[in-house]
Design a protein around this motif. Structure first.
Motif, short mmCIF file in Angstrom:
data_model
loop_
_atom_site.label_atom_id
_atom_site.label_comp_id
_atom_site.label_asym_id
_atom_site.label_seq_id
_atom_site.Cartn_x
_atom_site.Cartn_y
_atom_site.Cartn_z
N MET A 1 -2.85 -54.24 -8.23
CA MET A 1 -3.84 -53.51 -8.15
C MET A 1 -4.33 -53.00 -9.65
O MET A 1 -3.33 -52.58 -10.27
CB MET A 1 -3.86 -52.41 -7.14
CG MET A 1 -4.81 -51.33 -7.23
SD MET A 1 -4.85 -49.95 -6.33
CE MET A 1 -3.51 -49.03 -6.47
N LYS A 2 -5.33 -53.09 -9.94
CA LYS A 2 -6.00 -52.41 -11.25
C LYS A 2 -6.94 -51.28 -10.99
O LYS A 2 -7.76 -51.71 -10.22
CB LYS A 2 -6.36 -53.53 -12.24
CG LYS A 2 -6.74 -53.13 -13.49
CD LYS A 2 -7.47 -54.25 -14.43
CE LYS A 2 -7.89 -53.67 -15.79
NZ LYS A 2 -8.44 -54.54 -16.67
N VAL A 3 -6.54 -50.36 -11.75
CA VAL A 3 -7.38 -49.23 -11.53
C VAL A 3 -7.92 -48.66 -12.91
O VAL A 3 -7.11 -48.54 -13.81
CB VAL A 3 -6.70 -48.02 -10.78
CG1 VAL A 3 -7.80 -46.65 -10.94
CG2 VAL A 3 -6.32 -48.28 -9.64
N GLU A 4 -9.44 -48.53 -13.13
CA GLU A 4 -9.74 -48.33 -14.17
C GLU A 4 -10.66 -47.07 -14.12
O GLU A 4 -11.77 -47.11 -13.60
CB GLU A 4 -10.56 -49.53 -15.12
CG GLU A 4 -11.02 -48.99 -16.49
CD GLU A 4 -11.59 -50.16 -17.42
OE1 GLU A 4 -11.98 -49.62 -18.62
OE2 GLU A 4 -11.70 -51.20 -16.96
N VAL A 5 -10.34 -46.01 -14.96
CA VAL A 5 -11.09 -44.62 -14.74
C VAL A 5 -11.59 -44.76 -16.03
O VAL A 5 -11.10 -44.59 -17.17
CB VAL A 5 -10.20 -43.51 -14.36
CG1 VAL A 5 -11.00 -42.21 -14.45
CG2 VAL A 5 -9.64 -43.63 -13.12
N THR A 6 -13.06 -44.30 -16.13
CA THR A 6 -13.82 -43.98 -17.31
C THR A 6 -14.39 -42.72 -17.42
O THR A 6 -14.86 -42.30 -16.36
CB THR A 6 -14.70 -44.89 -17.93
OG1 THR A 6 -15.88 -45.02 -16.70
CG2 THR A 6 -14.23 -46.46 -18.03
N ILE A 7 -14.13 -41.84 -18.65
CA ILE A 7 -14.68 -40.54 -18.43
C ILE A 7 -15.75 -40.33 -19.45
O ILE A 7 -15.50 -40.77 -20.44
CB ILE A 7 -13.54 -39.58 -18.84
CG1 ILE A 7 -12.50 -39.73 -17.50
CG2 ILE A 7 -14.17 -38.19 -18.92
CD1 ILE A 7 -11.35 -38.84 -18.08
N ASP A 8 -16.83 -39.92 -19.18
CA ASP A 8 -18.06 -39.70 -20.18
C ASP A 8 -17.47 -39.12 -21.64
O ASP A 8 -17.09 -37.87 -21.44
CB ASP A 8 -19.00 -39.05 -19.55
CG ASP A 8 -20.14 -38.87 -20.37
OD1 ASP A 8 -20.32 -38.97 -21.74
OD2 ASP A 8 -21.54 -38.70 -19.75
N ARG A 9 -17.75 -39.66 -22.41
CA ARG A 9 -17.19 -39.37 -23.70
C ARG A 9 -17.93 -37.98 -24.41
O ARG A 9 -17.34 -37.13 -25.12
CB ARG A 9 -16.98 -40.25 -24.85
CG ARG A 9 -18.56 -40.59 -25.52
CD ARG A 9 -18.43 -41.66 -26.65
NE ARG A 9 -17.86 -42.89 -26.06
CZ ARG A 9 -18.37 -44.24 -25.88
NH1 ARG A 9 -19.64 -44.10 -25.68
NH2 ARG A 9 -17.73 -45.04 -25.73
N THR A 10 -18.71 -37.63 -23.98
CA THR A 10 -19.74 -36.37 -24.00
C THR A 10 -18.92 -35.40 -23.40
O THR A 10 -19.23 -34.02 -23.86
CB THR A 10 -20.99 -36.50 -23.80
OG1 THR A 10 -21.15 -36.51 -22.47
CG2 THR A 10 -21.68 -37.55 -24.54
N LYS A 11 -18.15 -35.27 -22.42
CA LYS A 11 -17.31 -34.33 -21.70
C LYS A 11 -16.19 -33.74 -22.65
O LYS A 11 -15.66 -34.59 -23.33
CB LYS A 11 -16.74 -34.81 -20.70
CG LYS A 11 -17.70 -34.99 -19.25
CD LYS A 11 -17.20 -35.20 -18.23
CE LYS A 11 -18.24 -35.55 -17.17
NZ LYS A 11 -17.63 -36.05 -15.79
N LYS A 12 -16.29 -32.49 -22.87
CA LYS A 12 -15.08 -31.98 -23.67
C LYS A 12 -13.95 -31.69 -22.63
O LYS A 12 -13.88 -31.00 -21.75
CB LYS A 12 -15.67 -30.53 -24.41
CG LYS A 12 -16.83 -30.62 -25.26
CD LYS A 12 -17.09 -29.35 -25.84
CE LYS A 12 -18.39 -29.66 -26.81
NZ LYS A 12 -18.74 -28.46 -27.63
#
Length: 79
Positions: A1-12
């Protein structure tokens, strides 16, 4: 299984938050899934991609991610 989580770069985020989240998510998912590869990174928007599992497992990964994020005070220490 592959999981990729992306977080908005504008979030501090506090320093070290991304690797800490990746490590904690790896621990939690490894309890249930032996072969899982997890990537957490900043991107243009928040997102979650789960491949290599059934649809029900994707929902479980979403729940684990949500629980992990909400419990950050328990496992993340700001240095």
């Amino acid at each position: 299984m592959k999981v990729e989580v992306t977080i908005d770069r504008t979030k501090k985020l506090p320093a070290g938050a991304i690797p800490a989240l990746q490590e904690e998510l790896q621990k939690r998912l490894a309890r249930r899934y032996e072969d899982c590869h997890i990537i957490v990174r900043q991107a243009g928007s928040d997102g979650l991609s789960v491949t290599g599992v059934e649809k029900d497992d994707k929902k479980l990964v979403e729940e684990i991610l949500k629980e992990t994020w909400e419990s950050a005070d328990d496992w993340f220490e700001v240095h």
